[in-house]
Every structure is written in structure tokens, then in C-alpha cells.
Design a protein around this motif. Structure first.
Motif, PDB file in Angstrom:
ATOM      1  N   VAL A 175       0.852  -1.189   0.000  1.00 51.42           N
ATOM      2  CA  VAL A 175       0.000   0.000   0.000  1.00 51.42           C
ATOM      3  C   VAL A 175       0.885   1.236   0.000  1.00 51.42           C
ATOM      4  CG1 VAL A 175      -1.836   1.253   1.180  1.00 51.42           C
ATOM      5  CG2 VAL A 175      -1.760  -1.252   1.290  1.00 51.42           C
ATOM      6  N   GLY A 176       0.793   2.039  -1.052  1.00 48.58           N
ATOM      7  CA  GLY A 176       1.574   3.263  -1.142  1.00 48.58           C
ATOM      8  C   GLY A 176       2.518   3.251  -2.324  1.00 48.58           C
ATOM      9  N   GLY A 177       2.393   4.253  -3.186  1.00 50.48           N
ATOM     10  CA  GLY A 177       3.196   4.306  -4.400  1.00 50.48           C
ATOM     11  C   GLY A 177       4.373   5.249  -4.336  1.00 50.48           C
ATOM     12  N   GLY A 178       4.889   5.517  -3.131  1.00 52.81           N
ATOM     13  CA  GLY A 178       6.110   6.302  -2.993  1.00 52.81           C
ATOM     14  C   GLY A 178       7.336   5.426  -3.178  1.00 52.81           C
ATOM     15  N   PRO A 179       8.534   5.959  -2.917  1.00 55.10           N
ATOM     16  CA  PRO A 179       9.757   5.180  -3.115  1.00 55.10           C
ATOM     17  C   PRO A 179       9.776   3.857  -2.368  1.00 55.10           C
ATOM     18  CG  PRO A 179      10.311   7.489  -2.855  1.00 55.10           C
ATOM     19  CD  PRO A 179       8.845   7.375  -2.581  1.00 55.10           C
ATOM     20  N   THR A 180       9.343   3.831  -1.100  1.00 60.03           N
ATOM     21  CA  THR A 180       9.365   2.588  -0.335  1.00 60.03           C
ATOM     22  C   THR A 180       8.462   1.539  -0.966  1.00 60.03           C
ATOM     23  OG1 THR A 180       9.857   3.763   1.724  1.00 60.03           O
ATOM     24  CG2 THR A 180       8.943   1.541   1.922  1.00 60.03           C
ATOM     25  N   GLY A 181       7.248   1.937  -1.346  1.00 64.21           N
ATOM     26  CA  GLY A 181       6.324   0.998  -1.965  1.00 64.21           C
ATOM     27  C   GLY A 181       6.819   0.486  -3.299  1.00 64.21           C
ATOM     28  N   VAL A 182       7.341   1.379  -4.122  1.00 60.51           N
ATOM     29  CA  VAL A 182       7.856   0.988  -5.438  1.00 60.51           C
ATOM     30  C   VAL A 182       9.046   0.052  -5.301  1.00 60.51           C
ATOM     31  CG1 VAL A 182       9.089   1.873  -7.461  1.00 60.51           C
ATOM     32  CG2 VAL A 182       6.994   2.994  -6.689  1.00 60.51           C
ATOM     33  N   GLU A 183       9.978   0.389  -4.410  1.00 64.61           N
ATOM     34  CA  GLU A 183      11.173  -0.429  -4.261  1.00 64.61           C
ATOM     35  C   GLU A 183      10.840  -1.810  -3.711  1.00 64.61           C
ATOM     36  OE1 GLU A 183      14.184   3.359  -3.562  1.00 64.61           O
ATOM     37  OE2 GLU A 183      13.331   2.311  -1.845  1.00 64.61           O
ATOM     38  N   THR A 184       9.913  -1.874  -2.772  1.00 61.75           N
ATOM     39  CA  THR A 184       9.517  -3.165  -2.209  1.00 61.75           C
ATOM     40  C   THR A 184       8.792  -4.015  -3.245  1.00 61.75           C
ATOM     41  OG1 THR A 184       9.293  -2.127  -0.031  1.00 61.75           O
ATOM     42  CG2 THR A 184       8.269  -4.284  -0.333  1.00 61.75           C
ATOM     43  N   ALA A 185       7.872  -3.407  -3.978  1.00 54.32           N
ATOM     44  CA  ALA A 185       7.112  -4.145  -4.996  1.00 54.32           C
ATOM     45  C   ALA A 185       8.033  -4.686  -6.079  1.00 54.32           C
ATOM     46  CB  ALA A 185       6.042  -3.242  -5.606  1.00 54.32           C
ATOM     47  N   GLY A 186       8.970  -3.859  -6.533  1.00 53.24           N
ATOM     48  CA  GLY A 186       9.873  -4.304  -7.580  1.00 53.24           C
ATOM     49  C   GLY A 186      10.757  -5.456  -7.136  1.00 53.24           C
ATOM     50  N   THR A 187      11.257  -5.394  -5.903  1.00 57.66           N
ATOM     51  CA  THR A 187      12.118  -6.466  -5.398  1.00 57.66           C
ATOM     52  C   THR A 187      11.343  -7.764  -5.224  1.00 57.66           C
ATOM     53  OG1 THR A 187      13.463  -4.821  -4.236  1.00 57.66           O
ATOM     54  CG2 THR A 187      13.705  -7.106  -3.552  1.00 57.66           C
ATOM     55  N   LEU A 188      10.131  -7.682  -4.671  1.00 60.54           N
ATOM     56  CA  LEU A 188       9.317  -8.890  -4.500  1.00 60.54           C
ATOM     57  C   LEU A 188       8.928  -9.496  -5.845  1.00 60.54           C
ATOM     58  CD1 LEU A 188       7.001  -7.841  -1.534  1.00 60.54           C
ATOM     59  CD2 LEU A 188       8.849  -9.522  -1.493  1.00 60.54           C
ATOM     60  N   ALA A 189       8.657  -8.653  -6.833  1.00 62.40           N
ATOM     61  CA  ALA A 189       8.291  -9.170  -8.150  1.00 62.40           C
ATOM     62  C   ALA A 189       9.449  -9.916  -8.788  1.00 62.40           C
ATOM     63  CB  ALA A 189       7.836  -8.020  -9.046  1.00 62.40           C
ATOM     64  N   GLU A 190      10.654  -9.394  -8.639  1.00 67.47           N
ATOM     65  CA  GLU A 190      11.812 -10.091  -9.199  1.00 67.47           C
ATOM     66  C   GLU A 190      12.122 -11.363  -8.415  1.00 67.47           C
ATOM     67  OE1 GLU A 190      14.873  -7.108  -9.382  1.00 67.47           O
ATOM     68  OE2 GLU A 190      14.304  -6.604 -11.439  1.00 67.47           O
ATOM     69  N   MET A 191      11.864 -11.331  -7.118  1.00 70.82           N
ATOM     70  CA  MET A 191      12.019 -12.549  -6.327  1.00 70.82           C
ATOM     71  C   MET A 191      11.064 -13.627  -6.838  1.00 70.82           C
ATOM     72  SD  MET A 191      11.448 -12.939  -2.236  1.00 70.82           S
ATOM     73  CE  MET A 191      12.494 -11.522  -1.947  1.00 70.82           C
ATOM     74  N   LYS A 192       9.861 -13.201  -7.190  1.00 75.61           N
ATOM     75  CA  LYS A 192       8.870 -14.144  -7.719  1.00 75.61           C
ATOM     76  C   LYS A 192       9.306 -14.718  -9.066  1.00 75.61           C
ATOM     77  CE  LYS A 192       4.543 -13.782 -10.280  1.00 75.61           C
ATOM     78  NZ  LYS A 192       3.369 -12.920 -10.594  1.00 75.61           N
ATOM     79  N   SER A 193       9.673 -13.857 -10.000  1.00 70.91           N
ATOM     80  CA  SER A 193       9.896 -14.322 -11.377  1.00 70.91           C
ATOM     81  C   SER A 193      11.252 -14.977 -11.580  1.00 70.91           C
ATOM     82  CB  SER A 193       9.744 -13.141 -12.346  1.00 70.91           C
ATOM     83  OG  SER A 193      10.692 -12.133 -12.034  1.00 70.91           O
ATOM     84  N   ILE A 194      12.247 -14.596 -10.775  1.00 73.41           N
ATOM     85  CA  ILE A 194      13.600 -15.126 -10.970  1.00 73.41           C
ATOM     86  C   ILE A 194      14.026 -16.028  -9.822  1.00 73.41           C
ATOM     87  CG2 ILE A 194      16.022 -14.501 -11.298  1.00 73.41           C
ATOM     88  CD1 ILE A 194      15.078 -11.849 -12.485  1.00 73.41           C
ATOM     89  N   GLY A 195      13.741 -15.600  -8.603  1.00 78.62           N
ATOM     90  CA  GLY A 195      14.214 -16.348  -7.449  1.00 78.62           C
ATOM     91  C   GLY A 195      13.472 -17.637  -7.198  1.00 78.62           C
ATOM     92  N   ILE A 196      12.146 -17.611  -7.315  1.00 77.20           N
ATOM     93  CA  ILE A 196      11.358 -18.809  -7.010  1.00 77.20           C
ATOM     94  C   ILE A 196      11.706 -19.976  -7.932  1.00 77.20           C
ATOM     95  CG2 ILE A 196       9.015 -19.759  -7.113  1.00 77.20           C
ATOM     96  CD1 ILE A 196       8.050 -17.306  -5.673  1.00 77.20           C
ATOM     97  N   PRO A 197      11.828 -19.773  -9.247  1.00 75.93           N
ATOM     98  CA  PRO A 197      12.221 -20.911 -10.090  1.00 75.93           C
ATOM     99  C   PRO A 197      13.570 -21.512  -9.706  1.00 75.93           C
ATOM    100  CG  PRO A 197      11.312 -19.153 -11.428  1.00 75.93           C
ATOM    101  CD  PRO A 197      11.485 -18.589 -10.058  1.00 75.93           C
TER     102      PRO A 197
END
Length: 459
Positions: A175-197
Motif C-alpha cells: 500500500v503506497g506508491g512512494g519510493p518505499t512501496g515501489v522499491e519493495t514491490a519491484g524487489t518482491l516481483a523479481e524474487m517471484k519471477s527469478i528467485g522462485i524458479p
């Protein structure tokens, strides 16, 4: 980087060599440390008060929450900081309970009251849930070292459960589209697409969903429109469900209710929607403004008090509100030292003139946005390298910078194999992450927000 590089002195001999005014600095964040550094250089006797024995470099706490950095990489002992300021500086680990302005005493929950000639309030802020029902009870924050570690354990627990429970999904809402929200969302998304496999080869990435919800029309609202659009495209490219113009009505135990009536499933809600004053600071008796922040005039002097100044996220200039970032806090702390010299020499006070040096945010590996004041706007790899360099350079202590550089460099070089390799504790013994034992962590976080400390200035 030395302390003098991040918090430069006033560049001349000490103003006070015989009489040493006593200055109490409440809060060991960016503003408090900048004020203490400059005041000690002027020959003042400085008492730094913070309920934590360390200062935290908050712009990198999301890296702690997502396993990229260790908590020791982004924290620095305030006793070490005070020791480097010289014989006139002291640190007191304590929470301020009240302030006696008439007798010039700071009352703490630990030790005797501290006398002062001048007082600097740099207490910072905590999470602001804006009265959203259920948000405080069912959300996680990453504004402190402790809350970031708790968030990391919740993420780790849910990822581990995916491997053993084939019916489970992991739905994360930021929740929140400032720097903290953007940075957290981007890191979790890459963890999902690259790290989980790489780490969980039997888990389909379709079972992990990352959504970023922002009430306003844009992500990174203060940035240039071209940088906002770039940020949105990069997040969506990484699989983030970006929802702007979306307000939250309620945060529930396993879902989020939107104001348009839609309900989103949520195993974890990370609240990065903004900050507000600590409750204890609102009880100190000073005039407060938006968000419970202590109101000052343009000289940073607190309304109604000739010898009390306020700076950082927990303060607001009555006719010139500034962004809640590190640079306004640092520059304000340095100005307060000059103001005290001016007062001691019967000179007029200066008006705070903020020098905007720009702002930045990272979106993911090789992707960031940098907006320099009166300068170029950068995106992509170059912006990412600037972001990494400045953040590592800004850490206090050589050990912190080396460890952060090694950890971030290792994550970059081994990203395709270890992007999801968070190490944490599984919070429950019954295979039900996000419940059970984590409730005690939620309560601890709630208590922390009630009493809290620390300056959440963002870089």
C-alpha cells in the motif's frame, strides 16, 4: 565515508571555547545527527537521546525485509557516533516521556532528567494508517529495523509454505506508491519471477501475486511525468499488478477491501502509504500541524519557544512544508547549529533555505529513476548505478559500507540463482504462516508504533 562527509561541520573554529551551551538532541536520525555533529563542532555540550542504541539508514530497510541486506549493514551505534564528536558529546539510550520547558528539563524513562539550554526535536515519525480500519492490526511496515525483520520472516514463511502446500498461494499487497512501496514491490516481483524458479523449482510463479495499490493517480508523485511512466512500465514488466486511483476501505486478516467494493486476497499487507507523528511526541505540549508534526517558523524555531528547534520528518515549517526526505533534515540540522550560535551572540536568526539536490528510487535490478535538481533525469542501468553508489556512500561506518557493497554485489552477480534466497524464521509451528506466532510480532510492532522513536527520513 567519514562522518564529516555526510554531516559536514560549519568549516571554522569552534564558536564556544569557554562557555559550552548544553543542547539536548531528541532523536538520532538524519536531522538529529546533523545537528549534533555541527553543534559539537561549535563547542556545545551535546546530549543525544534516542530509545534505540543505534541509528538506522531507513532508505535501505526494504532490502533487509527482502533479504538483500543484513540489519547490521544499515545500522550504526549512536555511542560510536557520539564518541567521534569529542569529549562534549554524550548519548543516552532512553525514551523521552515529557519535556519541562519552564525548567528546561528533558524527562526520560531511563536515568535522571537532562538539563538543556537549547533543545532540538528530531524525533521523527512512525507509520500513519490514516484511520484505515484494520490497517494497524493486519499490516506490516518496514520503517524500523525490527519491523523489517518481522516482514522478512513473514515473507520467508509464506515462501516456504508454497513448497509443502500445493493449494496455497502467496498474495502480497503493498500500500503506497512512494519510493518505499515501489522499491519493495519491484524487489518482491523479481524474487517471484527469478528467485522462485531457482530456489523452489516445484513451485509455479503463478501462485505468487504482487500488487501495488496507490490512492493517487501516479506512482512517485513528486517525480517528473516521464519518470513516473517509466516506473509504472518497469513494475508491470516485472509482473506487479499496479493499481492507481485505488483507495483502501479496510484491511482484513486475509484480504483488503477497496472503497469501490472490490476485495483483494492478501496473505500479507505491507503498509508504505505514509508516516505520522509518534503519539508520545504529540503529548509533549507543542503546537502540531498536519500529521501531528511539530510546527516551526521559517527559522526552525518551535512556535512559542525561543530556545527550542525542531527538524526532520516530525517537524513542519508553518508557511513552507518541505518533503520528508533526508536532505531537508540534514540541512535543517546544520542550520540549527548556526541559529544557536546566532542566539548566543545576539545576532538575527537565518531563514531556512532548502537546497534541493534531487531524489531517486530503484525499481529493480538495472532499473531506477533519478531526478537531479536542475539537472538530467536518469533511468535504467545508469540511474541504478547512481542509486547504488549514493546509498552505499551514505552509510555510516566503513564496515557498513563494505558489507552492504559485498551483499548487494553478491545479490547482483548471483541474481538468477539466489534472488529468492531469503533466510528467516518460520513464524508458526502449524504450517500456517501469517497467523499464530506472528500475532505476537504484530502486537510488538503496534507497541513500537505507540512509543516509537526514530526519524524516517528517506533519502
Amino acid at each position: 565515508m567519514q562522518l564529516s562527509q555526510l554531516f559536514p561541520t560549519l568549516g571554522h573554529d569552534a564558536a564556544f571555547t569557554s562557555r559550552h551551551p548544553r543542547v539536548s538532541v531528541v532523536g538520532g536520525g538524519f536531522g538529529g545527527m546533523a545537528a549534533a555533529k555541527a553543534l559539537a563542532a561549535e563547542g556545545c555540550h551535546v546530549d543525544i537521546i534516542d530509545r534505540h542504541p543505534y541509528t538506522t539508514f531507513q532508505p535501505l530497510l526494504y532490502q533487509v525485509a527482502t533479504g538483500g541486506l543484513n540489519p547490521g549493514d544499515v545500522t550504526y551505534r549512536l555511542r560510536s557516533f557520539a564518541a567521534k564528536l569529542g569529549s562534549h558529546a554524550r548519548f543516552r539510550r532512553a525514551s523521552v516521556t515529557s519535556i519541562d520547558t519552564e525548567n528546561r528539563l528533558v524527562h526520560c524513562d531511563n536515568g535522571e532528567p537532562i538539563e538543556y539550554d537549547y533543545l532540538v526535536l528530531a524525533q521523527g515519525v512512525g507509520a500513519n494508517f490514516f484511520g484505515t480500519p484494520g490497517a494497524a492490526e493486519h499490516s506490516y511496515t518496514i520503517y524500523t529495523r525490527g519491523s523489517s525483520l518481522t516482514a522478512r520472516d513473514v515473507i520467508f514463511s509464506n515462501l516456504e509454505a508454497l513448497d509443502t502446500d500445493v493449494s496455497k498461494t502467496f498474495d502480497v499487497i503493498i500500500v503506497g506508491g512512494g519510493p518505499t512501496g515501489v522499491e519493495t514491490a519491484g524487489t518482491l516481483a523479481e524474487m517471484k519471477s527469478i528467485g522462485i524458479p531457482a530456489i523452489f523449482p516445484d513451485v509455479s510463479i503463478d501462485r505468487v501475486h504482487v500488487a501495488l495499490v496507490e490512492m493517487g493517480s501516479h506512482l512517485l508523485a513528486p517525480f517528473d511525468s516521464s519518470l513516473r511512466h517509466y516506473t509504472r512500465r518497469q513494475l508491470q514488466k516485472r509482473g506487479v499488478d499496479v493499481r492507481t486511483d485505488t483507495a483502501i476501505a479496510e484491511v482484513r486478516e486475509d484480504s483488503v477491501l477497496l472503497k469501490d467494493g472490490h476485495e483483494l486476497p492478501a496473505d500479507m499487507v505491507i503498509w508504505a502509504a505514509g508516516v505520522g507523528a509518534h503519539k508520545v511526541a504529540m503529548d509533549w505540549g507543542f503546537e502540531t500541524g498536519r500529521g501531528g508534526r511539530i510546527v516551526t517558523d521559517s527559522t526552525l524555531r518551535v512556535h512559542g519557544h525561543d530556545n527550542i528547534f525542531a527538524v526532520g520528518d516530525g517537524a513542519i515549517i508553518d508557511d513552507n512544508p518541505l518533503p520528508q526526505l533526508a536532505q531537508p533534515a540534514i540541512q535543517g540540522g546544520q542550520l540549527i547549529a548556526r541559529q544557536i550560535v546566532n542566539l548566543e551572540n545576539n545576532r538575527p536568526l537565518e531563514t531556512f533555505q532548502y537546497v534541493d539536490k534531487g531524489t531517486m528510487a530503484t525499481i529493480g535490478r538495472n532499473a531506477a529513476v533519478v531526478q537531479l535538481a536542475n539537472g538530467p533525469k536518469l533511468t535504467g542501468l545508469l540511474a541504478w548505478l547512481v542509486w547504488v553508489t549514493i546509498h552505499i556512500y551514505s552509510l555510516l561506518g566503513g564496515r557498513n559500507r563494505i558489507q552492504a557493497m559485498v551483499n548487494l554485489g553478491s545479490r547482483y552477480l548471483t541474481f538468477n540463482r539466489e534472488a529468492g534466497a531469503i533466510v528467516g524464521d518460520v513464524l508458526t509451528a502449524d504450517g500456517n504462516p501469517g497467523k499464530g506466532d506472528s500475532e505476537s510480532f504484530r502486537k510488538a510492532i503496534a507497541e513500537e508504533m505507540e512509543s516509537s522513536d526514530k526519524d524516517t527520513d528517506k533519502a
